[in-house]
Write an enzyme that holds these catalytic residues in place. Structure first.
Site, PDB file in Angstrom:
ATOM      1  N   SER A  76      -2.156   3.263  -4.956  1.00  0.00           N
ATOM      2  CA  SER A  76      -2.197   1.958  -5.391  1.00  0.00           C
ATOM      3  C   SER A  76      -3.307   1.189  -4.445  1.00  0.00           C
ATOM      4  O   SER A  76      -3.286   1.526  -3.269  1.00  0.00           O
ATOM      5  CB  SER A  76      -0.972   1.263  -5.579  1.00  0.00           C
ATOM      6  OG  SER A  76      -1.188  -0.336  -6.015  1.00  0.00           O
ATOM      7  N   TYR A  89       7.243  -1.930  -3.186  1.00  0.00           N
ATOM      8  CA  TYR A  89       6.412  -1.110  -3.914  1.00  0.00           C
ATOM      9  C   TYR A  89       5.070  -0.847  -3.020  1.00  0.00           C
ATOM     10  O   TYR A  89       4.719   0.054  -2.842  1.00  0.00           O
ATOM     11  CB  TYR A  89       5.777  -2.089  -5.120  1.00  0.00           C
ATOM     12  CG  TYR A  89       4.862  -1.076  -6.010  1.00  0.00           C
ATOM     13  CD1 TYR A  89       5.095  -0.127  -6.795  1.00  0.00           C
ATOM     14  CD2 TYR A  89       3.390  -1.605  -5.801  1.00  0.00           C
ATOM     15  CE1 TYR A  89       4.057   0.458  -7.486  1.00  0.00           C
ATOM     16  CE2 TYR A  89       2.468  -0.876  -6.633  1.00  0.00           C
ATOM     17  CZ  TYR A  89       2.912   0.223  -7.419  1.00  0.00           C
ATOM     18  OH  TYR A  89       1.752   0.782  -8.045  1.00  0.00           O
ATOM     19  N   LYS A  93       3.475   2.769  -1.580  1.00  0.00           N
ATOM     20  CA  LYS A  93       2.255   3.001  -1.750  1.00  0.00           C
ATOM     21  C   LYS A  93       1.581   3.379  -0.337  1.00  0.00           C
ATOM     22  O   LYS A  93       0.476   4.100  -0.440  1.00  0.00           O
ATOM     23  CB  LYS A  93       1.770   2.347  -2.753  1.00  0.00           C
ATOM     24  CG  LYS A  93       2.010   2.271  -4.146  1.00  0.00           C
ATOM     25  CD  LYS A  93       2.159   3.677  -4.698  1.00  0.00           C
ATOM     26  CE  LYS A  93       2.585   3.657  -6.356  1.00  0.00           C
ATOM     27  NZ  LYS A  93       2.476   5.059  -6.933  1.00  0.00           N
TER      28      LYS A  93
END
Length: 195
Positions: A76, A89, A93
């Protein structure tokens, strides 16, 4: 398969090998956005990706059972830059980026013939970004989360998919690509420390 269960990954890889004999391209694409569920976020986004890679790699490794190939990890843009409202999150990533860069070392590529690369999508229209109520890191992160999701230009998932195919066709070991605002561009990581 359930990427949070090693047995499930092993069974799925075994079915693939029994059916088609080789894995030429592995796309690690499972992901969730749910900072309130720390374990699930890390287990799916990072540990599941690592386990899938480590279980599939011997079947791709030309020095073992394979004939080389490509592993494409879906990271990401938030694995390249911190994102305060989505700290868990983002951390997962960042881990994908570190794993990708480490495993793409020329030493490994020379032995295995398996190129490792990653795509780092920016804001992309997927069901994942529609479920905002459980993705903030904290209850009080909501203003940051709302601001994050309300700014920026979203690209379509189909454009991101086209970029993914383009990266597979290039098969350049050790590259990181950002897919954002319907454009694909190479990421040039900065080296801060060397042995």
């Amino acid at each position: 398969m359930d990427v949070t269960e090693k047995k499930s990954i092993e069974d799925a890889i075994r079915i693939v090998i029994d059916t088609v004999k080789y894995i030429d391209v592995l796309v690690n694409g499972a992901g969730i956005l749910s900072d309130r569920n720390i374990e699930a976020t890390i287990n799916v986004n990072l540990i599941g990706l690592i386990n899938t890679t480590m279980i599939a790699l011997p079947y791709m490794d030309k020095s073992q059972y394979g004939r080389g190939g490509l592993i494409l990890n879906i990271a990401s843009a938030l694995g390249l830059e911190p994102c305060p409202p989505l700290a868990i999150y983002s951390s997962s990533k960042f881990g994908v980026i570190g794993f990708t860069r480490s495993l793409s070392d020329p030493f490994y590529f020379k032995r295995t013939g398996v190129a490792i690369t990653a795509i780092c999508p920016g804001m992309t229209s997927t069901p994942m970004v529609l479920e905002k109520r459980i993705c903030d890191t904290f209850d009080y992160s909501k203003p940051l989360t709302d601001e994050f999701f309300n700014k920026g230009v979203r690209q379509s998932a189909s454009i991101c998919g086209e970029h993914l195919v383009e990266i597979i066709e290039k098969s350049e070991n050790g590259t990181l690509w950002i897919s954002d605002r319907s454009e694909l561009r190479l990421v040039e990581p900065k080296v801060f420390w060397e042995l």
